[in-house]
Scaffold this motif. Structure first.
Motif, PDB file in Angstrom:
ATOM      1  N   ASP A 193       0.828  -1.204   0.000  1.00 13.21           N
ATOM      2  CA  ASP A 193       0.000   0.000   0.000  1.00 13.21           C
ATOM      3  C   ASP A 193       0.857   1.246   0.000  1.00 13.21           C
ATOM      4  O   ASP A 193       2.030   1.224   0.373  1.00 13.21           O
ATOM      5  CB  ASP A 193      -0.933  -0.006   1.222  1.00 13.21           C
ATOM      6  N   ASN A 194       0.221   2.353  -0.379  1.00 15.16           N
ATOM      7  CA  ASN A 194       0.914   3.644  -0.467  1.00 15.16           C
ATOM      8  C   ASN A 194       1.014   4.308   0.898  1.00 15.16           C
ATOM      9  O   ASN A 194       0.240   5.206   1.236  1.00 15.16           O
ATOM     10  CB  ASN A 194       0.136   4.575  -1.405  1.00 15.16           C
ATOM     11  N   ILE A 195       1.957   3.839   1.687  1.00 12.89           N
ATOM     12  CA  ILE A 195       2.133   4.388   3.031  1.00 12.89           C
ATOM     13  C   ILE A 195       3.629   4.509   3.267  1.00 12.89           C
ATOM     14  O   ILE A 195       4.385   3.602   2.900  1.00 12.89           O
ATOM     15  CB  ILE A 195       1.509   3.431   4.078  1.00 12.89           C
ATOM     16  N   VAL A 232       5.537   0.885  -4.192  1.00 12.52           N
ATOM     17  CA  VAL A 232       4.814   0.229  -5.292  1.00 12.52           C
ATOM     18  C   VAL A 232       4.283   1.289  -6.247  1.00 12.52           C
ATOM     19  O   VAL A 232       3.899   2.364  -5.803  1.00 12.52           O
ATOM     20  CB  VAL A 232       3.620  -0.596  -4.753  1.00 12.52           C
ATOM     21  N   ASP A 233       4.278   1.000  -7.522  1.00 13.26           N
ATOM     22  CA  ASP A 233       3.791   2.028  -8.449  1.00 13.26           C
ATOM     23  C   ASP A 233       3.301   1.452  -9.774  1.00 13.26           C
ATOM     24  O   ASP A 233       4.049   0.748 -10.469  1.00 13.26           O
ATOM     25  CB  ASP A 233       4.927   3.037  -8.711  1.00 13.26           C
ATOM     26  N   ARG A 234       2.104   1.747 -10.120  1.00 15.85           N
ATOM     27  CA  ARG A 234       1.550   1.556 -11.461  1.00 15.85           C
ATOM     28  C   ARG A 234       0.151   2.172 -11.450  1.00 15.85           C
ATOM     29  O   ARG A 234      -0.703   1.723 -10.666  1.00 15.85           O
ATOM     30  CB  ARG A 234       1.467   0.074 -11.838  1.00 15.85           C
ATOM     31  N   ILE A 235      -0.071   3.149 -12.278  1.00 12.54           N
ATOM     32  CA  ILE A 235      -1.389   3.803 -12.288  1.00 12.54           C
ATOM     33  C   ILE A 235      -2.410   2.847 -12.906  1.00 12.54           C
ATOM     34  O   ILE A 235      -2.239   2.370 -14.021  1.00 12.54           O
ATOM     35  CB  ILE A 235      -1.330   5.148 -13.039  1.00 12.54           C
ATOM     36  N   MET A 297       9.618   9.830  -1.972  1.00 13.56           N
ATOM     37  CA  MET A 297       9.572  10.514  -3.264  1.00 13.56           C
ATOM     38  C   MET A 297       8.264  10.200  -3.989  1.00 13.56           C
ATOM     39  O   MET A 297       7.572  11.089  -4.477  1.00 13.56           O
ATOM     40  CB  MET A 297      10.763  10.029  -4.103  1.00 13.56           C
ATOM     41  N   LYS A 298       7.906   8.934  -3.996  1.00 11.92           N
ATOM     42  CA  LYS A 298       6.716   8.544  -4.755  1.00 11.92           C
ATOM     43  C   LYS A 298       5.439   9.070  -4.119  1.00 11.92           C
ATOM     44  O   LYS A 298       4.558   9.608  -4.790  1.00 11.92           O
ATOM     45  CB  LYS A 298       6.710   7.018  -4.884  1.00 11.92           C
ATOM     46  N   LEU A 299       5.352   8.923  -2.799  1.00 10.94           N
ATOM     47  CA  LEU A 299       4.121   9.347  -2.122  1.00 10.94           C
ATOM     48  C   LEU A 299       3.935  10.857  -2.210  1.00 10.94           C
ATOM     49  O   LEU A 299       2.835  11.337  -2.454  1.00 10.94           O
ATOM     50  CB  LEU A 299       4.157   8.930  -0.646  1.00 10.94           C
ATOM     51  N   LEU A 302       4.175  11.657  -6.688  1.00 13.47           N
ATOM     52  CA  LEU A 302       3.125  11.059  -7.532  1.00 13.47           C
ATOM     53  C   LEU A 302       1.759  11.098  -6.848  1.00 13.47           C
ATOM     54  O   LEU A 302       0.804  11.664  -7.360  1.00 13.47           O
ATOM     55  CB  LEU A 302       3.472   9.623  -7.924  1.00 13.47           C
ATOM     56  N   ASN A 303       1.677  10.491  -5.665  1.00 17.48           N
ATOM     57  CA  ASN A 303       0.354  10.395  -5.047  1.00 17.48           C
ATOM     58  C   ASN A 303      -0.186  11.771  -4.661  1.00 17.48           C
ATOM     59  O   ASN A 303      -1.350  12.081  -4.911  1.00 17.48           O
ATOM     60  CB  ASN A 303       0.386   9.446  -3.849  1.00 17.48           C
ATOM     61  N   ALA A 304       0.672  12.597  -4.061  1.00 17.25           N
ATOM     62  CA  ALA A 304       0.207  13.941  -3.711  1.00 17.25           C
ATOM     63  C   ALA A 304      -0.118  14.714  -4.981  1.00 17.25           C
ATOM     64  O   ALA A 304      -1.107  15.451  -5.036  1.00 17.25           O
ATOM     65  CB  ALA A 304       1.263  14.676  -2.898  1.00 17.25           C
ATOM     66  N   GLY A 305       0.713  14.521  -6.013  1.00 14.65           N
ATOM     67  CA  GLY A 305       0.454  15.198  -7.295  1.00 14.65           C
ATOM     68  C   GLY A 305      -0.932  14.835  -7.809  1.00 14.65           C
ATOM     69  O   GLY A 305      -1.695  15.689  -8.273  1.00 14.65           O
ATOM     70  N   HIS A 306      -1.271  13.565  -7.717  1.00 15.72           N
ATOM     71  CA  HIS A 306      -2.608  13.119  -8.101  1.00 15.72           C
ATOM     72  C   HIS A 306      -3.675  13.875  -7.314  1.00 15.72           C
ATOM     73  O   HIS A 306      -4.661  14.346  -7.879  1.00 15.72           O
ATOM     74  CB  HIS A 306      -2.752  11.625  -7.773  1.00 15.72           C
ATOM     75  N   SER A 307      -3.470  13.979  -5.986  1.00 12.78           N
ATOM     76  CA  SER A 307      -4.492  14.657  -5.164  1.00 12.78           C
ATOM     77  C   SER A 307      -4.598  16.131  -5.558  1.00 12.78           C
ATOM     78  O   SER A 307      -5.695  16.685  -5.591  1.00 12.78           O
ATOM     79  CB  SER A 307      -4.161  14.550  -3.673  1.00 12.78           C
ATOM     80  N   ASP A 375     -12.661  10.953  -9.800  1.00 14.61           N
ATOM     81  CA  ASP A 375     -13.429  10.368  -8.678  1.00 14.61           C
ATOM     82  C   ASP A 375     -12.591   9.347  -7.909  1.00 14.61           C
ATOM     83  O   ASP A 375     -12.645   9.267  -6.689  1.00 14.61           O
ATOM     84  CB  ASP A 375     -14.664   9.619  -9.195  1.00 14.61           C
ATOM     85  N   ARG A 376     -11.833   8.537  -8.650  1.00 16.02           N
ATOM     86  CA  ARG A 376     -10.980   7.527  -7.999  1.00 16.02           C
ATOM     87  C   ARG A 376      -9.893   8.217  -7.176  1.00 16.02           C
ATOM     88  O   ARG A 376      -9.633   7.854  -6.029  1.00 16.02           O
ATOM     89  CB  ARG A 376     -10.327   6.619  -9.063  1.00 16.02           C
ATOM     90  N   ILE A 377      -9.287   9.226  -7.772  1.00 16.84           N
ATOM     91  CA  ILE A 377      -8.176   9.904  -7.098  1.00 16.84           C
ATOM     92  C   ILE A 377      -8.652  10.614  -5.829  1.00 16.84           C
ATOM     93  O   ILE A 377      -7.984  10.579  -4.795  1.00 16.84           O
ATOM     94  CB  ILE A 377      -7.510  10.908  -8.076  1.00 16.84           C
TER      95      ILE A 377
HETATM   96  C1  CS2 Z   1      -3.491   7.298  -6.548  1.00 15.48           C
HETATM   97  C2  CS2 Z   1      -2.855   5.930  -6.556  1.00 15.48           C
HETATM   98  O1  CS2 Z   1      -5.259   6.515  -5.216  1.00 15.48           O
HETATM   99  C3  CS2 Z   1      -4.570   7.471  -5.482  1.00 15.48           C
HETATM  100  O2  CS2 Z   1      -4.732   8.557  -5.000  1.00 15.48           O
HETATM  101  O3  CS2 Z   1      -2.516   8.286  -6.383  1.00 15.48           O
HETATM  102  O4  CS2 Z   1      -3.804   4.932  -6.668  1.00 15.48           O
HETATM  103  C4  CS2 Z   1      -1.844   5.821  -7.708  1.00 15.48           C
HETATM  104  O5  CS2 Z   1      -2.485   5.752  -8.947  1.00 15.48           O
HETATM  105  C5  CS2 Z   1      -0.957   4.622  -7.526  1.00 15.48           C
HETATM  106  O6  CS2 Z   1      -0.331   4.707  -6.276  1.00 15.48           O
HETATM  107  C6  CS2 Z   1       0.078   4.577  -8.637  1.00 15.48           C
HETATM  108  O7  CS2 Z   1       1.125   3.776  -8.280  1.00 15.48           O
END
Ligand code: CS2
Length: 498
Positions: A193-195, A232-235, A297-299, A302-307, A375-377
């Motif tokens: 998980d993303n933690i 872990v990483d893959r969108i 770095m990833k959290l 990438l993840n914060a960037g998504h939010s 919506d998922r993000i």
């Molecule tokens: C996303 C993740 O749920 C989220 O907010 O940032 O699901 C993201 O797509 C994955 O961590 C990618 O590895």
């Protein structure tokens, strides 16, 4: 082209159309129990493991997929019906699809139907690793107390009915107890998980629970269970009805729940497997002594960037991440957030070119074929925010660095939690704290800072004067002028450091 249902029986015919497992699935034994067989697991660990099984020499590392919650009935039934098989559709940057049937999930169990079977499977001698994708919220961690949340009704239930648990903590405790009774040696519990410090987090949370539920297990666990951290990483967007229909039309494969994902994938794992481990490095994973910098770095990028894109984009009326990131104002804002507020918190990342990483994120977010749902993000932001964004704010506050952009995103979330976008369209909010967020969001329309009073999410951020001021200014700005006008101004006032 004749339509073929995806299952073992049809596999050789399907092999004439798309790539299928090269190995004899009936010869593969379970060595890994995985809890949480959603899209991400199937695009990531199950994919890597499938690649590992391909040459036919490894036979003892099949996955037993466990559906833990009532909510997981559909995925369980689908996989059972399809003999654990599913199609992975990689949406390449040039718009083409790479389609492959994955066979590494060789068994499936539905925990609510038969909890004892799940416990026994986790405790069976051939199982060396229990892997988890139970979502950020699944760790039952409270940001306010920094401890395990014993007030959760499901945890109270598990303490009372240990033989019929509902949470991962109840299951793991019973399984470890059984392993100890049977004199079995070590087992690895591996979070996917993303933690930040996901292995350590699981270890800490599980030990808290075990200390109450089965105190005599605590010492045994110290020498018999390892908890590697991993990035872990893959969108992996949510599969749409269109994805299912397209697969059928293009290949004649009738798969009730294929998985779609981006081409990029990464798995960086701490080499800490007490009972041995799969050679996942031969199929692209990396084993390193310390995974913490990669996770961070990833959290936080990438993840914060998504939010960031998700929350701003949702208010502006966008539906997908690629649409929103192609808005230059959002893109510049995100770029500034990454460079100015996140980068200074990352410390030394030996061997990684951070500028390339940030650039690649913009490309990945912009992949128009992925159509990752906003919506998922934005779902479960209350569990994501403390992991993805709060650590950046806390480090920046400590270092007297900028927090203005993070405060802006936080204000956008408060307004988002009112439930409507800027055009008045209803937002589809999915969050375990939905009611509370909404209540505080309403109070915030009078006193913006009251949104920060949700301690389980924000910790003691409400006491940080600099943050509260920046947040309140941002909140009022958004209400008065709308997100886009504000970020345009923020962008023109922001000087990007080299
Ligand atoms: C996303 C993740 O749920 C989220 O907010 O940032 O699901 C993201 O797509 C994955 O961590 C990618 O590895």
């Amino acid at each position: 082209m004749e339509n073929l249902k995806l299952n073992n029986k049809n596999l050789s015919q399907i092999a004439e159309r798309v790539a299928t497992p090269k190995y004899d699935r009936s010869a593969i034994k379970t060595g890994i129990v995985h809890v949480g067989i959603g899209g991400f697991h199937r695009a990531h660990e199950a994919f890597y493991t499938n690649q590992l099984l391909q040459d036919g020499t490894v036979k003892d590392l099949g996955i037993c997929g466990v559906a833990l919650l009532d909510f997981d009935t559909k995925i369980y039934n689908t996989l059972k019906e399809q003999d654990g098989l599913y199609t992975l559709i990689v949406k390449e940057l040039d718009g083409t699809h790479t389609t492959q049937v994955i066979g590494s999930i060789v068994e499936c169990l539905f925990a609510p139907e038969n909890p004892i079977k799940v416990i026994e499977k986790m405790a069976s001698p051939e199982v060396k690793i229990i892997t988890l994708t139970i979502t950020e919220g699944g760790y039952n961690y409270n940001e306010a107390t920094k401890e395990f949340d014993f007030t959760n009704p499901l945890i109270i239930h598990d303490l009372e009915y240990p033989q019929a648990p509902k949470t991962i903590f109840g299951y793991l405790t019973q399984a470890l107890k059984l392993r100890k009774e049977q004199g079995l040696k070590g087992i690895t519990i591996q979070s996917c998980d993303n933690i930040q410090g996901n292995g350590h987090m699981m270890q800490k949370m599980l030990l808290s629970y075990v200390a109450k539920a089965e105190p005599s297990l605590v010492t045994w666990m110290e020498t018999n269970v390892s908890f590697p951290n991993a990035m872990v990483d893959r969108i992996t967007p949510v599969t749409s009805a269109e994805d299912i229909a397209n697969l059928k039309e293009n290949t004649g494969i009738d798969d009730a729940w294929p998985v779609v994902c981006e081409p990029f994938k990464q798995w960086v794992i701490e080499d800490n497997f007490i009972a041995g481990r799969p050679a996942w490095e031969t199929v692209g994973a990396q084993f390193v002594p310390n995974v913490e910098p990669y996770e961070k770095m990833k959290l936080s990028l990438l993840n914060a960037g998504h939010s960031v894109i998700g929350l701003l984009g949702a208010l502006m009326g966008y539906n997908t991440i690629d649409e929103a990131v192609h808005n230059t104002n959002i893109r510049t804002f995100l770029n500034n957030y990454m460079h100015i507020e996140v980068t200074p918190t990352l410390g030394d990342l030996e061997g990684i070119n951070l500028n390339d990483y940030k650039q690649s994120l913009l490309e990945r977010f912009g992949n128009i074929n992925i159509k990752d749902q906003i919506d998922r993000i934005c779902s479960e932001t209350s569990a994501k925010y403390p992991i993805f964004i709060l650590p950046t704010i806390n480090s920046q506050l400590k270092a007297n660095g900028s927090i203005k952009l993070a405060a802006f995103v936080t204000a956008a979330w408060a307004i988002y939690s009112l439930g409507k976008d800027e055009k008045g369209k209803e937002l589809n909010i999915k969050d375990a704290l939905k009611q509370e967020l909404h209540k505080q969001a309403i109070t915030a329309t009078q006193t913006p800072s009251s949104f920060l009073e949700i301690d389980a999410v924000f910790g003691d951020l409400k006491t940080e004067k600099t943050f509260v001021e920046a947040y309140t200014t941002a909140y009022n700005d958004i209400v008065n002028r709308g997100v886009e006008a504000c970020i345009k101004e923020y962008n023109s006032n922001t000087i990007k450091p080299n």
